[in-house]
Write an enzyme that holds these catalytic residues in place. Structure first.
Site, PDB file in Angstrom:
ATOM      1  N   GLU A  41      43.399  36.602  26.080  1.00 26.45           N
ATOM      2  CA  GLU A  41      43.978  35.278  25.793  1.00 26.45           C
ATOM      3  C   GLU A  41      42.985  34.423  24.997  1.00 26.45           C
ATOM      4  O   GLU A  41      43.365  33.719  24.061  1.00 26.45           O
ATOM      5  CB  GLU A  41      44.397  34.604  27.099  1.00 26.45           C
ATOM      6  CG  GLU A  41      45.605  35.323  27.719  1.00 26.45           C
ATOM      7  CD  GLU A  41      46.025  34.765  29.067  1.00 26.45           C
ATOM      8  OE1 GLU A  41      45.169  34.723  29.974  1.00 26.45           O
ATOM      9  OE2 GLU A  41      47.184  34.368  29.214  1.00 26.45           O
ATOM     10  N   GLU A  93      47.489  40.926  34.218  1.00 28.15           N
ATOM     11  CA  GLU A  93      47.735  39.912  35.247  1.00 28.15           C
ATOM     12  C   GLU A  93      48.856  40.266  36.224  1.00 28.15           C
ATOM     13  O   GLU A  93      48.724  40.058  37.428  1.00 28.15           O
ATOM     14  CB  GLU A  93      48.059  38.552  34.598  1.00 28.15           C
ATOM     15  CG  GLU A  93      46.847  37.812  34.056  1.00 28.15           C
ATOM     16  CD  GLU A  93      46.506  38.161  32.620  1.00 28.15           C
ATOM     17  OE1 GLU A  93      46.919  39.251  32.149  1.00 28.15           O
ATOM     18  OE2 GLU A  93      45.831  37.362  31.956  1.00 28.15           O
TER      19      GLU A  93
HETATM   20  C1  LIG Z   1      54.314  29.770  37.978  1.00 28.79           C
HETATM   21  C2  LIG Z   1      53.190  29.380  37.082  1.00 28.79           C
HETATM   22  C3  LIG Z   1      51.872  29.769  37.644  1.00 28.79           C
HETATM   23  C4  LIG Z   1      50.812  29.705  36.589  1.00 28.79           C
HETATM   24  C5  LIG Z   1      49.563  30.284  37.169  1.00 28.79           C
HETATM   25  C6  LIG Z   1      48.662  30.766  36.087  1.00 28.79           C
HETATM   26  C7  LIG Z   1      47.446  31.324  36.738  1.00 28.79           C
HETATM   27  C8  LIG Z   1      46.700  32.158  35.795  1.00 28.79           C
HETATM   28  C9  LIG Z   1      45.468  32.466  36.480  1.00 28.79           C
HETATM   29  C10 LIG Z   1      44.654  33.405  36.191  1.00 28.79           C
HETATM   30  C11 LIG Z   1      44.743  34.287  35.093  1.00 28.79           C
HETATM   31  C12 LIG Z   1      43.865  35.280  35.119  1.00 28.79           C
HETATM   32  C13 LIG Z   1      43.828  36.188  34.024  1.00 28.79           C
HETATM   33  C14 LIG Z   1      42.769  37.247  34.226  1.00 28.79           C
HETATM   34  O1  LIG Z   1      41.950  37.335  33.386  1.00 28.79           O
HETATM   35  S1  LIG Z   1      42.782  38.177  35.621  1.00 28.79           S
HETATM   36  C15 LIG Z   1      41.478  39.352  35.325  1.00 28.79           C
HETATM   37  C16 LIG Z   1      41.888  40.396  34.397  1.00 28.79           C
HETATM   38  N1  LIG Z   1      40.819  41.366  34.219  1.00 28.79           N
HETATM   39  C17 LIG Z   1      40.758  42.522  34.857  1.00 28.79           C
HETATM   40  O2  LIG Z   1      41.619  42.868  35.641  1.00 28.79           O
HETATM   41  C18 LIG Z   1      39.555  43.378  34.538  1.00 28.79           C
HETATM   42  C19 LIG Z   1      39.044  44.051  35.769  1.00 28.79           C
HETATM   43  N2  LIG Z   1      37.823  44.802  35.454  1.00 28.79           N
HETATM   44  C20 LIG Z   1      37.818  46.057  34.969  1.00 28.79           C
HETATM   45  O3  LIG Z   1      38.815  46.652  34.683  1.00 28.79           O
HETATM   46  C21 LIG Z   1      36.477  46.719  34.831  1.00 28.79           C
HETATM   47  O4  LIG Z   1      35.536  46.012  35.624  1.00 28.79           O
HETATM   48  C22 LIG Z   1      35.919  46.775  33.373  1.00 28.79           C
HETATM   49  C23 LIG Z   1      35.891  45.437  32.688  1.00 28.79           C
HETATM   50  C24 LIG Z   1      36.776  47.752  32.557  1.00 28.79           C
HETATM   51  C25 LIG Z   1      34.456  47.314  33.408  1.00 28.79           C
HETATM   52  O5  LIG Z   1      34.437  48.527  34.122  1.00 28.79           O
HETATM   53  P1  LIG Z   1      33.026  49.142  34.574  1.00 28.79           P
HETATM   54  O6  LIG Z   1      32.092  49.177  33.427  1.00 28.79           O
HETATM   55  O7  LIG Z   1      33.352  50.439  35.261  1.00 28.79           O
HETATM   56  O8  LIG Z   1      32.411  48.099  35.592  1.00 28.79           O
HETATM   57  P2  LIG Z   1      32.896  47.704  37.061  1.00 28.79           P
HETATM   58  O9  LIG Z   1      34.361  47.881  37.215  1.00 28.79           O
HETATM   59  O10 LIG Z   1      32.030  48.364  38.043  1.00 28.79           O
HETATM   60  O11 LIG Z   1      32.639  46.125  37.036  1.00 28.79           O
HETATM   61  C26 LIG Z   1      31.314  45.617  37.028  1.00 28.79           C
HETATM   62  C27 LIG Z   1      31.285  44.392  37.915  1.00 28.79           C
HETATM   63  O12 LIG Z   1      32.062  43.370  37.311  1.00 28.79           O
HETATM   64  C28 LIG Z   1      33.022  42.889  38.270  1.00 28.79           C
HETATM   65  N3  LIG Z   1      34.236  42.456  37.557  1.00 28.79           N
HETATM   66  C29 LIG Z   1      34.929  43.113  36.638  1.00 28.79           C
HETATM   67  N4  LIG Z   1      35.955  42.381  36.196  1.00 28.79           N
HETATM   68  C30 LIG Z   1      35.926  41.238  36.896  1.00 28.79           C
HETATM   69  C31 LIG Z   1      36.750  40.055  36.885  1.00 28.79           C
HETATM   70  N5  LIG Z   1      37.808  39.885  36.073  1.00 28.79           N
HETATM   71  N6  LIG Z   1      36.410  39.051  37.716  1.00 28.79           N
HETATM   72  C32 LIG Z   1      35.348  39.164  38.543  1.00 28.79           C
HETATM   73  N7  LIG Z   1      34.523  40.255  38.586  1.00 28.79           N
HETATM   74  C33 LIG Z   1      34.821  41.268  37.762  1.00 28.79           C
HETATM   75  C34 LIG Z   1      33.272  44.089  39.162  1.00 28.79           C
HETATM   76  O13 LIG Z   1      33.825  43.661  40.369  1.00 28.79           O
HETATM   77  C35 LIG Z   1      31.879  44.641  39.296  1.00 28.79           C
HETATM   78  O14 LIG Z   1      31.180  43.811  40.217  1.00 28.79           O
HETATM   79  P3  LIG Z   1      30.147  44.442  41.254  1.00 28.79           P
HETATM   80  O15 LIG Z   1      29.099  45.105  40.409  1.00 28.79           O
HETATM   81  O16 LIG Z   1      29.646  43.268  42.017  1.00 28.79           O
HETATM   82  O17 LIG Z   1      30.921  45.404  42.063  1.00 28.79           O
END
Ligand SMILES: CCCCCCCC/C=C\C=C\CC(=O)SCCNC(=O)CCNC(=O)[C@H](O)C(C)(C)COP(=O)(O)OP(=O)(O)OC[C@H]1O[C@@H](n2cnc3c(N)ncnc32)[C@H](O)[C@@H]1OP(=O)(O)O
Length: 265
Positions: free
Chosen positions: A102, A122
């Site tokens: 986004e 999402e």
């Molecule tokens: C009715 C009307 C209502 C209106 C409401 C609107 C509300 C809208 C609100 C929110 C919108 C949100 C939009 C979003 O962005 S949601 C998040 C989308 N992103 C994801 O799902 C990505 C998830 N992550 C991954 O797929 C992978 O981590 C990747 C980026 C591909 C990297 O993979 P890899 O290299 O294998 O690394 P890890 O998976 O081990 O990740 C490393 C650490 O980073 C943390 N992590 C990853 N992504 C997130 C994230 N989005 N938020 C927080 N933390 C994240 C992951 O947990 C690992 O942490 P740790 O090392 O402590 O375990």
């Protein structure tokens, strides 16, 4: 949370929130500040937004969502870029996921390495692409592609994203150098003409029929957790259809208003 540097009259805003550059309150604030600084500085002609650590952005910080994100909300960054006269390019490597995509869609242009993947996951998380993904993605990729991307959460490879219109150019080499080169070639454009929010949604047929077909597909896919998902999708469709609500902030006599209104059916 963000490095701000100037190269050859181009401001380079580099997200720096290891390991995957998620957007929490502090990161959002620093991007918002960086964009404002670049806009106010008369020596800056254009802006590149990119990410450190080989990744553009993994989206909104899911951990922070539990406690509620604080201002500036990601949409404010989009509203700001929409009104900027200086071109802004997202220079993407690794991933642009959720709020990360986004953020890229806020920019006037997107360039990417061939290895990039983009997605809006999402719905799989029980959220909606509430930071403009439902508005800008259909305007970049067309209604059918956008609904597929939003409802499946699939990660789209860069070349396919380019064919859909999400990515403007696939590049090789250093993504920041490429971003600077690209955006410098756009310094004389009228940014309102490339602002996604102002573009027309591409679709053929009747919007009600299309919506109904999408809803049928989604109801069968998300059986079980149907109520929240269906209401979210209905909301998505309303956003698409009633986009003119966003025009309330514009003067009714301005050319921008007239053009934007033309993007609504
Ligand atoms: C009715 C009307 C209502 C209106 C409401 C609107 C509300 C809208 C609100 C929110 C919108 C949100 C939009 C979003 O962005 S949601 C998040 C989308 N992103 C994801 O799902 C990505 C998830 N992550 C991954 O797929 C992978 O981590 C990747 C980026 C591909 C990297 O993979 P890899 O290299 O294998 O690394 P890890 O998976 O081990 O990740 C490393 C650490 O980073 C943390 N992590 C990853 N992504 C997130 C994230 N989005 N938020 C927080 N933390 C994240 C992951 O947990 C690992 O942490 P740790 O090392 O402590 O375990």
């Amino acid at each position: 949370m963000m490095d701000y540097s100037i190269r050859d009259q181009v401001a380079v805003i580099k997200l720096d929130n290891p390991p995957v550059n998620v957007l929490g309150s502090a990161a959002l604030t620093s991007i918002y500040d960086g964009i404002g600084k670049a806009d106010r500085d008369p020596s800056i002609k254009a802006v590149v937004i990119c990410g450190k650590n080989g990744i553009f952005c993994a989206g909104v910080d899911i951990k922070e969502l539990d406690n509620g994100l604080h201002a500036p909300w990601i949409k404010h960054i989009g509203d700001f870029i929409d009104n900027m006269k200086k071109p802004v390019v997202a220079a993407i490597e690794g991933f642009a996921l959720g709020g990360g995509l986004e953020l890229a869609l806020f920019c006037h242009y997107r360039i990417a390495l061939k290895t990039v993947r983009v997605s809006l996951p999402e719905l799989q998380l029980g959220l909606m692409p509430g930071a403009g993904g439902t508005i800008r993605l259909p305007r970049a990729a067309g209604l059918n592609n956008a609904f597929d991307i939003i409802t499946t959460g699939n990660r789209i490879p860069a070349e396919k994203a380019a064919m859909m219109g999400i990515i403007d150019q696939i590049v090789t080499g250093d993504i920041i150098e490429e971003g600077i080169k690209f955006v410098k070639s756009k310094c004389n454009i009228d940014t309102s003409l490339v602002c996604l929010r102002m573009k027309t949604v591409k679709y053929s047929g009747d919007l009600d029929d299309i919506s109904e077909a999408f809803m049928t597909k989604v109801k069968s896919k998300f059986k079980g957790a149907i109520a929240p998902i269906v209401s979210i999708l209905e909301f998505v469709i309303i956003i698409l259809d009633l986009y003119y609500v966003h025009l309330q902030s514009l003067s009714k006599n301005s050319p921008t208003y007239t053009r934007a209104k033309g993007t609504c059916k």
